[in-house]
Motif scaffolding. Structure first.
Motif, PDB file in Angstrom:
ATOM      1  N   PRO A   7       0.818  -1.209   0.000  1.00 11.76           N
ATOM      2  CA  PRO A   7       0.000   0.000   0.000  1.00 11.76           C
ATOM      3  C   PRO A   7       0.858   1.268   0.000  1.00 11.76           C
ATOM      4  O   PRO A   7       2.009   1.249   0.429  1.00 11.76           O
ATOM      5  N   GLY A   8       0.266   2.340  -0.487  1.00  9.80           N
ATOM      6  CA  GLY A   8       0.976   3.613  -0.432  1.00  9.80           C
ATOM      7  C   GLY A   8       0.225   4.683  -1.188  1.00  9.80           C
ATOM      8  O   GLY A   8      -0.798   4.409  -1.814  1.00  9.80           O
ATOM      9  N   SER A   9       0.769   5.901  -1.115  1.00 10.12           N
ATOM     10  CA  SER A   9       0.129   6.974  -1.884  1.00 10.12           C
ATOM     11  C   SER A   9       0.778   7.146  -3.264  1.00 10.12           C
ATOM     12  O   SER A   9       0.141   7.652  -4.176  1.00 10.12           O
ATOM     13  N   PHE A  10       2.040   6.757  -3.418  1.00 11.75           N
ATOM     14  CA  PHE A  10       2.682   6.693  -4.736  1.00 11.75           C
ATOM     15  C   PHE A  10       2.457   7.958  -5.562  1.00 11.75           C
ATOM     16  O   PHE A  10       2.035   7.888  -6.709  1.00 11.75           O
ATOM     17  N   ARG A  37      -5.287   7.812  -1.096  1.00 16.00           N
ATOM     18  CA  ARG A  37      -4.867   9.099  -0.531  1.00 16.00           C
ATOM     19  C   ARG A  37      -4.424   8.858   0.898  1.00 16.00           C
ATOM     20  O   ARG A  37      -5.098   8.145   1.633  1.00 16.00           O
ATOM     21  N   ASN A  38      -3.308   9.465   1.266  1.00 19.52           N
ATOM     22  CA  ASN A  38      -2.899   9.402   2.667  1.00 19.52           C
ATOM     23  C   ASN A  38      -3.580  10.562   3.389  1.00 19.52           C
ATOM     24  O   ASN A  38      -3.289  11.722   3.109  1.00 19.52           O
ATOM     25  N   PRO A  39      -4.511  10.255   4.313  1.00 12.76           N
ATOM     26  CA  PRO A  39      -5.242  11.330   4.988  1.00 12.76           C
ATOM     27  C   PRO A  39      -4.327  12.280   5.757  1.00 12.76           C
ATOM     28  O   PRO A  39      -4.715  13.405   6.067  1.00 12.76           O
ATOM     29  N   GLN A  40      -3.088  11.844   6.031  1.00 11.73           N
ATOM     30  CA  GLN A  40      -2.138  12.698   6.769  1.00 11.73           C
ATOM     31  C   GLN A  40      -1.459  13.721   5.841  1.00 11.73           C
ATOM     32  O   GLN A  40      -0.795  14.630   6.300  1.00 11.73           O
ATOM     33  N   LYS A  41      -1.585  13.497   4.529  1.00 11.76           N
ATOM     34  CA  LYS A  41      -0.904  14.382   3.584  1.00 11.76           C
ATOM     35  C   LYS A  41      -1.934  15.253   2.872  1.00 11.76           C
ATOM     36  O   LYS A  41      -2.811  14.737   2.160  1.00 11.76           O
ATOM     37  N   ALA A  42      -1.821  16.566   3.088  1.00 11.03           N
ATOM     38  CA  ALA A  42      -2.858  17.474   2.603  1.00 11.03           C
ATOM     39  C   ALA A  42      -2.877  17.586   1.082  1.00 11.03           C
ATOM     40  O   ALA A  42      -3.930  17.521   0.451  1.00 11.03           O
ATOM     41  N   THR A  71     -10.372   3.259  -1.199  1.00 14.24           N
ATOM     42  CA  THR A  71     -10.682   4.314  -0.231  1.00 14.24           C
ATOM     43  C   THR A  71     -11.059   3.599   1.063  1.00 14.24           C
ATOM     44  O   THR A  71     -11.375   2.413   1.047  1.00 14.24           O
ATOM     45  N   GLY A  72     -11.025   4.313   2.165  1.00 14.90           N
ATOM     46  CA  GLY A  72     -11.376   3.682   3.438  1.00 14.90           C
ATOM     47  C   GLY A  72     -10.180   2.982   4.034  1.00 14.90           C
ATOM     48  O   GLY A  72      -9.029   3.291   3.713  1.00 14.90           O
ATOM     49  N   LEU A  73     -10.467   2.021   4.900  1.00 19.94           N
ATOM     50  CA  LEU A  73      -9.390   1.365   5.641  1.00 19.94           C
ATOM     51  C   LEU A  73      -8.665   0.320   4.796  1.00 19.94           C
ATOM     52  O   LEU A  73      -9.297  -0.495   4.105  1.00 19.94           O
ATOM     53  N   LEU A  74      -7.349   0.327   4.937  1.00 20.25           N
ATOM     54  CA  LEU A  74      -6.527  -0.661   4.229  1.00 20.25           C
ATOM     55  C   LEU A  74      -6.900  -2.095   4.635  1.00 20.25           C
ATOM     56  O   LEU A  74      -6.959  -2.997   3.800  1.00 20.25           O
ATOM     57  N   VAL A  75      -7.189  -2.290   5.917  1.00 21.82           N
ATOM     58  CA  VAL A  75      -7.490  -3.658   6.376  1.00 21.82           C
ATOM     59  C   VAL A  75      -8.793  -4.183   5.767  1.00 21.82           C
ATOM     60  O   VAL A  75      -8.916  -5.374   5.489  1.00 21.82           O
TER      61      VAL A  75
HETATM   62  O1  PNS Z   1       2.865   6.044   0.944  1.00 21.41           O
HETATM   63  P1  PNS Z   1       2.215   6.427   2.240  1.00 21.41           P
HETATM   64  O2  PNS Z   1       1.685   7.851   2.139  1.00 21.41           O
HETATM   65  O3  PNS Z   1       3.101   6.222   3.433  1.00 21.41           O
HETATM   66  O4  PNS Z   1       0.946   5.454   2.405  1.00 21.41           O
HETATM   67  C1  PNS Z   1       0.132   5.524   3.544  1.00 21.41           C
HETATM   68  C2  PNS Z   1      -1.136   4.654   3.357  1.00 21.41           C
HETATM   69  C3  PNS Z   1      -1.953   5.133   2.157  1.00 21.41           C
HETATM   70  C4  PNS Z   1      -0.716   3.213   3.152  1.00 21.41           C
HETATM   71  C5  PNS Z   1      -1.929   4.803   4.685  1.00 21.41           C
HETATM   72  O5  PNS Z   1      -2.255   6.156   4.886  1.00 21.41           O
HETATM   73  C6  PNS Z   1      -3.208   3.959   4.688  1.00 21.41           C
HETATM   74  O6  PNS Z   1      -3.163   2.777   4.922  1.00 21.41           O
HETATM   75  N1  PNS Z   1      -4.354   4.634   4.397  1.00 21.41           N
HETATM   76  C7  PNS Z   1      -5.639   3.996   4.360  1.00 21.41           C
HETATM   77  C8  PNS Z   1      -6.470   4.388   5.608  1.00 21.41           C
HETATM   78  C9  PNS Z   1      -6.134   3.489   6.774  1.00 21.41           C
HETATM   79  O7  PNS Z   1      -6.244   2.281   6.726  1.00 21.41           O
HETATM   80  N2  PNS Z   1      -5.700   4.133   7.869  1.00 21.41           N
HETATM   81  C10 PNS Z   1      -5.327   3.449   9.085  1.00 21.41           C
HETATM   82  C11 PNS Z   1      -3.850   3.132   9.087  1.00 21.41           C
HETATM   83  S1  PNS Z   1      -3.372   2.250  10.532  1.00 21.41           S
END
Ligand code: PNS
Length: 166
Positions: A7-10, A37-42, A71-75
């Motif tokens: 996973p990643g924002s790439f 989208r990484n929600p931490q990155k504006a 979109t949503g949670l990676l898990v």
């Molecule tokens: O390349 P990045 O920006 O480090 O990737 C971060 C990413 C997209 C993998 C991470 O933000 C993510 O998993 N986002 C999906 C939302 C989510 O599951 N958040 C909880 C993470 S514990």
């Protein structure tokens, strides 16, 4: 069949990302590069679709790799796809705290394990955000990203080093 998610924002994919994807593809039957989208990155530079298209092109030589947007949670995405593992690259100690926290959160949420691959030393300084910044101001990033990405960056920014999009 063991399926892994990378996973990643790439935004955009770098040679460092590609190295991790290629090495993951040697260890798992199927690899899904999961772009979000990484929600931490504006701010982002490329749309998710553009990132997917570039990733598609640069992983064309890898028969067991495909690119998906989520979109949503990676898990949740991992469960939907039946993936057993998350694989991430670790560049330096500075990555470790946050990556460990995410790995532990994801493990708590659904039990999925995260595997870390050490970044190849020649890529340990590389990040998408620095590539964007250097390209924006006219620096040469051609050795740091696949050619198709370098071409897109060159198209996007004018050559004056003004930081303005062309
Ligand atoms: O390349 P990045 O920006 O480090 O990737 C971060 C990413 C997209 C993998 C991470 O933000 C993510 O998993 N986002 C999906 C939302 C989510 O599951 N958040 C909880 C993470 S514990």
């Amino acid at each position: 069949m063991a399926t892994a998610l990378c996973p990643g924002s790439f935004d955009p994919v770098t040679n460092g990302h590609l190295d991790i994807i290629e090495r993951t593809a040697r260890h798992f039957d199927d690899v899904i590069v999961a772009v979000s989208r990484n929600p931490q990155k504006a701010k982002s530079l490329f749309t998710l679709e553009e990132r997917q298209a570039m990733l598609d092109k640069v992983t064309d030589h890898l028969g067991n790799v495909r690119i998906e947007l989520f979109t949503g949670l990676l898990v949740d995405f991992a469960q939907d796809l039946g993936a057993q593992a998350i694989v991430k690259g670790l560049r330096a100690v500075s990555d470790f705290d946050y990556e460990l926290q995410m790995a532990q959160m994801n493990q708590r949420l659904t039990g999925i394990d995260t595997f870390f691959i050490s970044t190849s030393p020649q890529y340990s300084f590389l990040s998408s955000s620095l590539v964007r910044e250097v390209a924006r101001f006219g620096g040469d990033v051609t050795s740091m990203v696949p050619k198709t990405v370098g071409d897109r960056l060159a198209q996007l920014f004018d050559s004056s080093g003004s930081g303005k999009e062309a």
